[in-house]
Design an enzyme around this catalytic site. Structure first.
Site, PDB file in Angstrom:
ATOM      1  N   ASP A  58     -32.700  -8.449  -4.763  1.00  0.00           N
ATOM      2  CA  ASP A  58     -31.747  -8.445  -3.678  1.00  0.00           C
ATOM      3  C   ASP A  58     -31.865  -6.996  -2.856  1.00  0.00           C
ATOM      4  OD1 ASP A  58     -30.470 -10.827  -4.066  1.00  0.00           O
ATOM      5  OD2 ASP A  58     -28.454 -10.027  -4.526  1.00  0.00           O
TER       6      ASP A  58
ATOM      7  N   LYS B   1     -27.188 -17.807 -17.117  1.00  0.00           N
ATOM      8  CA  LYS B   1     -26.053 -17.469 -18.058  1.00  0.00           C
ATOM      9  C   LYS B   1     -25.536 -16.154 -17.449  1.00  0.00           C
ATOM     10  CE  LYS B   1     -23.888 -15.456 -21.522  1.00  0.00           C
ATOM     11  NZ  LYS B   1     -23.133 -14.194 -21.576  1.00  0.00           N
TER      12      LYS B   1
ATOM     13  N   SER C 180     -28.871 -13.904 -18.785  1.00  0.00           N
ATOM     14  CA  SER C 180     -27.847 -12.871 -18.659  1.00  0.00           C
ATOM     15  C   SER C 180     -28.309 -11.217 -18.151  1.00  0.00           C
ATOM     16  CB  SER C 180     -27.475 -12.527 -20.302  1.00  0.00           C
ATOM     17  OG  SER C 180     -26.235 -11.819 -20.262  1.00  0.00           O
TER      18      SER C 180
END
Length: 485
Positions: free
Chosen positions: A329, A343, A318
């Protein structure tokens, strides 16, 4: 009796229809929408009313209407995915307590699987962690109460309780022929969200165990302390998110913002409603609660540029996956470890009144480059060389009724799957030899005390330090080509 059931059914259909129309009109008014109302499923409502009536008239014992309707609500939500649920007064209160970082219990992150409670991860520095409870363990009994047939919330209530009280937990574990019994003593679970230290001059270590209300502020203080303690230039910073089950979204944005340029995209969400479509940036308005002062303001400028490695594993879920994905990224940090939990869905708490609420999955999380975290997780740039069996962990994709990734293309192989495929031995003899070796390692691992992350025995931390110092080779450059998952 038949006429009575029919009358009850018609009345119930009328009530439910009225409620659904009311809710639908309310939602339309709230969003200033002119969307057409979906036709009501009359046949299914009639069936529901018939079942309700039969239970009222024929069940062996009298059952209150309130209980039947509450259980029906529970069933609707539990049947959707592993993370949606109904929160009664006590559950709602427990949820609020849990985000503040202190409660009485055992220290286990759990989910429900085939009617039994399955351990996602024990929480560090808790009775469950110290006793050796492991990811994937199935809890079948709590004291003398069989878990089968319980709701997850009911099982959690039994596990939580007053400090210094004991509970006997019976567990089934893969590879064990007999149940394992653990006698645990409940304790105040004080989760220290942020831990930090200097590993050696020039190299800082920060561990986040869970994302709570104060995580951003605690991280800012840790960064200031580490940079003040260090003599000379900071050569490397290790952010440890292993076994971090997640927590509050604004905490994840705050942690990401500490290391990323201002206004950099951290994460975005996609759902059906307008409220479920969000873009969260490294900006105070997305991580501060209310008009508080920006606790990230005035951090040492080097924190935005110091070489960085983020450690993850199958217990990173999460909010921790959001942070790892954002740093990866934006090429701000190398991610090292094993595939994360996966998740990547948003649960919204919707109060219903009378101190009850529903926790409803309303959207999926996406990394800045557009990769869905759900049921896939974050793939590390560098795999864990220690091979401690983390690829055998329970993950989101293993849960019943888990939400799909949201992409229609063929699922991309995870790092652990690709590695296993590449290393698969040829021939029956080699396969048997490999299996025997794994069985021995599993036997050896049964009674092993969990390794403390950040300690001298932490092999992945050693691997990260070796990478910083150029002892290990650099990873192959990742392809910029996106693969649907």
């Amino acid at each position: 009796m038949s006429n009575g059931i029919k009358k009850t059914g018609l009345i119930l259909i009328g009530i439910i229809t009225g409620m659904m129309l009311s809710l639908n009109f309310s939602a339309i008014a709230k969003k200033d929408s002119i969307e057409a109302i979906h036709p009501l499923p009359i046949e299914e409502l009639r069936t529901f009313a018939q079942v309700f009536g039969r239970i009222k008239s024929d069940y062996v014992e009298s059952v209150e209407d309130k209980k039947l309707i509450t259980e029906a609500i529970n069933g609707m939500l539990v049947g959707l995915d592993p993370h949606s649920s109904y929160l009664d007064k006590d559950d709602y209160k427990e949820l609020q307590i849990g985000t503040q970082g202190e409660f009485g219990g055992l220290g286990i992150q759990v989910t429900m699987e085939d009617g039994v409670v399955k351990v996602i991860s024990p929480i560090e520095d808790t009775p469950a962690f110290r006793a050796g409870i492991k990811t994937g363990d199935l809890i079948v009994k709590l004291d003398d109460t069989v878990v089968k047939g319980m709701t997850l919330n009911d099982a959690i209530k039994l596990m939580r309780g007053k400090p210094k009280t004991s509970i006997k937990i019976t567990i089934m574990r893969e590879g064990e022929t007999e149940p394992l019994i653990f006698n645990l003593v409940r304790d105040i679970i004080k989760i220290q969200s942020v831990k930090s230290k200097m590993i050696e001059p020039g190299y800082a270590y920060i561990r986040i165990t869970q994302f709570q209300e104060q995580t951003g502020e605690n991280l800012a203080q840790a960064i200031r302390t580490l940079f003040a303690e260090n003599t000379g230039s900071m050569k490397g910073l290790i952010l440890d998110l292993r076994n971090d089950p997640g927590g509050l979204l604004n905490g994840a944005v705050a942690v990401s913002a500490a290391f990323l340029p201002e206004n950099a995209l951290v994460v975005y969400t996609e759902g059906r409603s307008a409220d479920a479509k969000m873009k969260l940036h490294a900006n105070p308005e997305y991580y501060l609660r209310g008009p508080d002062d920006d606790y990230l303001k005035g951090l040492p400028s080097e924190v935005k540029t110091v070489p960085m490695i983020t450690l993850v594993n199958g217990g990173s879920a999460s909010a921790s996956e959001i942070v790892a994905g954002a740093l990866q990224d934006h090429k701000r940090s190398i991610v090292m470890g094993s595939q994360t939990f996966g998740k990547g869905s948003v649960q919204t708490i919707l109060p219903l009144g009378n101190n009850t609420a529903i926790k409803l999955t309303t959207a999926r999380y996406y990394t800045p480059n557009g990769q869905s975290i759900q049921a896939q997780g974050i793939t590390p740039d560098i795999l864990d060389e220690t091979d401690n069996g983390d690829d055998q962990r329970l993950r989101e994709a293993d849960l019943n009724r888990h939400l799909s990734n949201g992409k229609k293309a063929e699922k991309k192989k995870t790092a652990s799957e690709a590695e296993k495929a590449a290393l698969k031995p040829a021939g029956d003899k080699k396969e048997k030899k490999n299996k025997d070796k794994k069985d021995k390692e599993k036997d050896k691992d049964k009674d092993r005390t969990p390794i403390e992350f950040g300690s001298a025995e932490d092999l992945l931390l050693t691997q990260a330090m070796n990478y910083f110092k150029g002892i290990t080779s650099s990873p192959e450059k990742k392809s910029d080509e996106k693969t649907d998952s």
